[in-house]
Design a protein around this motif. Structure first.
Motif, PDB file in Angstrom:
ATOM      1  N   PRO A  72       4.859  15.859 -15.305  1.00  0.00           N
ATOM      2  CA  PRO A  72       4.897  15.977 -13.843  1.00  0.00           C
ATOM      3  C   PRO A  72       5.238  14.642 -13.193  1.00  0.00           C
ATOM      4  N   TYR A  73       5.856  14.775 -12.046  1.00  0.00           N
ATOM      5  CA  TYR A  73       6.227  13.586 -11.276  1.00  0.00           C
ATOM      6  C   TYR A  73       4.978  12.976 -10.660  1.00  0.00           C
ATOM      7  N   LYS A  74       4.823  11.692 -10.825  1.00  0.00           N
ATOM      8  CA  LYS A  74       3.676  11.005 -10.248  1.00  0.00           C
ATOM      9  C   LYS A  74       4.203   9.911  -9.325  1.00  0.00           C
ATOM     10  N   GLU A  75       3.751   9.937  -8.089  1.00  0.00           N
ATOM     11  CA  GLU A  75       4.204   8.937  -7.135  1.00  0.00           C
ATOM     12  C   GLU A  75       3.659   7.581  -7.510  1.00  0.00           C
ATOM     13  N   ARG A  76       4.532   6.591  -7.436  1.00  0.00           N
ATOM     14  CA  ARG A  76       4.108   5.224  -7.690  1.00  0.00           C
ATOM     15  C   ARG A  76       3.915   4.529  -6.358  1.00  0.00           C
ATOM     16  N   GLU A  77       2.931   3.677  -6.337  1.00  0.00           N
ATOM     17  CA  GLU A  77       2.702   2.906  -5.129  1.00  0.00           C
ATOM     18  C   GLU A  77       3.668   1.730  -5.135  1.00  0.00           C
ATOM     19  N   ILE A  78       4.414   1.577  -4.072  1.00  0.00           N
ATOM     20  CA  ILE A  78       5.409   0.516  -3.995  1.00  0.00           C
ATOM     21  C   ILE A  78       4.776  -0.685  -3.302  1.00  0.00           C
ATOM     22  N   ASN A  79       4.777  -1.801  -4.009  1.00  0.00           N
ATOM     23  CA  ASN A  79       4.259  -3.037  -3.446  1.00  0.00           C
ATOM     24  C   ASN A  79       5.412  -3.993  -3.229  1.00  0.00           C
ATOM     25  N   LYS A  80       5.461  -4.580  -2.058  1.00  0.00           N
ATOM     26  CA  LYS A  80       6.504  -5.542  -1.744  1.00  0.00           C
ATOM     27  C   LYS A  80       6.109  -6.902  -2.296  1.00  0.00           C
ATOM     28  N   LEU A  81       7.099  -7.739  -2.551  1.00  0.00           N
ATOM     29  CA  LEU A  81       6.810  -9.102  -2.980  1.00  0.00           C
ATOM     30  C   LEU A  81       6.380  -9.966  -1.807  1.00  0.00           C
ATOM     31  N   TYR A  82       7.042  -9.786  -0.666  1.00  0.00           N
ATOM     32  CA  TYR A  82       6.745 -10.592   0.511  1.00  0.00           C
ATOM     33  C   TYR A  82       6.626  -9.710   1.740  1.00  0.00           C
ATOM     34  N   TYR A  83       5.683 -10.070   2.591  1.00  0.00           N
ATOM     35  CA  TYR A  83       5.474  -9.384   3.860  1.00  0.00           C
ATOM     36  C   TYR A  83       5.764 -10.376   4.990  1.00  0.00           C
ATOM     37  N   THR A  84       6.420  -9.903   6.033  1.00  0.00           N
ATOM     38  CA  THR A  84       6.708 -10.768   7.176  1.00  0.00           C
ATOM     39  C   THR A  84       5.463 -10.884   8.054  1.00  0.00           C
ATOM     40  N   MET A  85       5.533 -11.820   8.995  1.00  0.00           N
ATOM     41  CA  MET A  85       4.416 -12.014   9.919  1.00  0.00           C
ATOM     42  C   MET A  85       4.161 -10.745  10.722  1.00  0.00           C
ATOM     43  N   GLY A  86       5.211 -10.055  11.139  1.00  0.00           N
ATOM     44  CA  GLY A  86       5.048  -8.822  11.908  1.00  0.00           C
ATOM     45  C   GLY A  86       4.327  -7.748  11.121  1.00  0.00           C
ATOM     46  N   GLU A  87       4.664  -7.619   9.848  1.00  0.00           N
ATOM     47  CA  GLU A  87       3.999  -6.617   9.014  1.00  0.00           C
ATOM     48  C   GLU A  87       2.522  -6.953   8.817  1.00  0.00           C
ATOM     49  N   VAL A  88       2.232  -8.237   8.656  1.00  0.00           N
ATOM     50  CA  VAL A  88       0.842  -8.663   8.460  1.00  0.00           C
ATOM     51  C   VAL A  88       0.028  -8.448   9.727  1.00  0.00           C
ATOM     52  N   THR A  89       0.618  -8.750  10.886  1.00  0.00           N
ATOM     53  CA  THR A  89      -0.122  -8.543  12.128  1.00  0.00           C
ATOM     54  C   THR A  89      -0.394  -7.058  12.367  1.00  0.00           C
ATOM     55  N   GLU A  90       0.527  -6.186  11.946  1.00  0.00           N
ATOM     56  CA  GLU A  90       0.282  -4.746  12.052  1.00  0.00           C
ATOM     57  C   GLU A  90      -0.827  -4.305  11.105  1.00  0.00           C
TER      58      GLU A  90
ATOM     59  N   ASN B 153      -3.018 -10.649  16.659  1.00  0.00           N
ATOM     60  CA  ASN B 153      -1.845 -11.401  17.097  1.00  0.00           C
ATOM     61  C   ASN B 153      -1.400 -12.364  16.003  1.00  0.00           C
ATOM     62  N   ALA B 154      -0.134 -12.745  16.059  1.00  0.00           N
ATOM     63  CA  ALA B 154       0.397 -13.703  15.084  1.00  0.00           C
ATOM     64  C   ALA B 154      -0.297 -15.055  15.223  1.00  0.00           C
ATOM     65  N   SER B 155      -0.720 -15.391  16.436  1.00  0.00           N
ATOM     66  CA  SER B 155      -1.387 -16.680  16.641  1.00  0.00           C
ATOM     67  C   SER B 155      -2.694 -16.763  15.854  1.00  0.00           C
ATOM     68  N   GLN B 156      -3.383 -15.644  15.714  1.00  0.00           N
ATOM     69  CA  GLN B 156      -4.627 -15.653  14.940  1.00  0.00           C
ATOM     70  C   GLN B 156      -4.347 -15.869  13.457  1.00  0.00           C
ATOM     71  N   ILE B 157      -3.284 -15.264  12.949  1.00  0.00           N
ATOM     72  CA  ILE B 157      -2.918 -15.469  11.550  1.00  0.00           C
ATOM     73  C   ILE B 157      -2.533 -16.932  11.328  1.00  0.00           C
ATOM     74  N   ARG B 158      -1.742 -17.499  12.244  1.00  0.00           N
ATOM     75  CA  ARG B 158      -1.355 -18.907  12.125  1.00  0.00           C
ATOM     76  C   ARG B 158      -2.574 -19.818  12.210  1.00  0.00           C
ATOM     77  N   PHE B 159      -3.528 -19.464  13.066  1.00  0.00           N
ATOM     78  CA  PHE B 159      -4.754 -20.255  13.193  1.00  0.00           C
ATOM     79  C   PHE B 159      -5.535 -20.242  11.879  1.00  0.00           C
ATOM     80  N   TYR B 160      -5.691 -19.060  11.265  1.00  0.00           N
ATOM     81  CA  TYR B 160      -6.397 -18.976   9.990  1.00  0.00           C
ATOM     82  C   TYR B 160      -5.644 -19.725   8.899  1.00  0.00           C
TER      83      TYR B 160
END
Length: 111
Positions: free
Chosen positions: A2-20, A25-32
């Protein structure tokens, strides 16, 4: 087989993706990033931050300590300095419990 879905993991995430992901806010990520040595995203030629999966897990640890457990920034920094492995293991357990919860909610909704 049977077909089994694989979880796709990206190598890199942008700031926008991380803030979502963290709903901040991006400023909080930059602060940390400035406050915690454990957080070291790569930067491309344009200066855009690129977060690895390890950076994401470190951010989860930082948010857990600061937002949920109520640590101050200095307290979280000291905790990570002395108990880094324990914090990573705790976050791994929390992540697996969250995946289990979402799976159980899916099962409940399908009934």
């Amino acid at each position: 087989m049977p077909y089994k879905e694989r979880e796709i993991n990206k190598l890199y995430y942008t700031m926008g993706e991380v803030t979502e992901m963290f709903d901040v806010n991006a400023s909080q990520i930059r602060f940390y990033e400035r406050e915690f040595d454990i957080l070291q995203p790569k930067k491309n030629k344009k200066g855009n931050r690129l977060f690895t999966q390890e950076d994401i897990s470190n951010l989860k640890i930082i948010f857990n300590l600061v937002k949920e457990k109520g640590y101050t920034l200095q307290g979280a920094r000291e905790f990570l300095r002395t108990n880094k492995n324990e914090a990573k293991e705790n976050q791994r357990v929390v992540d697996s419990l969250e995946r289990l919860k979402s799976f159980l909610l899916e099962v409940r909704d399908s009934l």
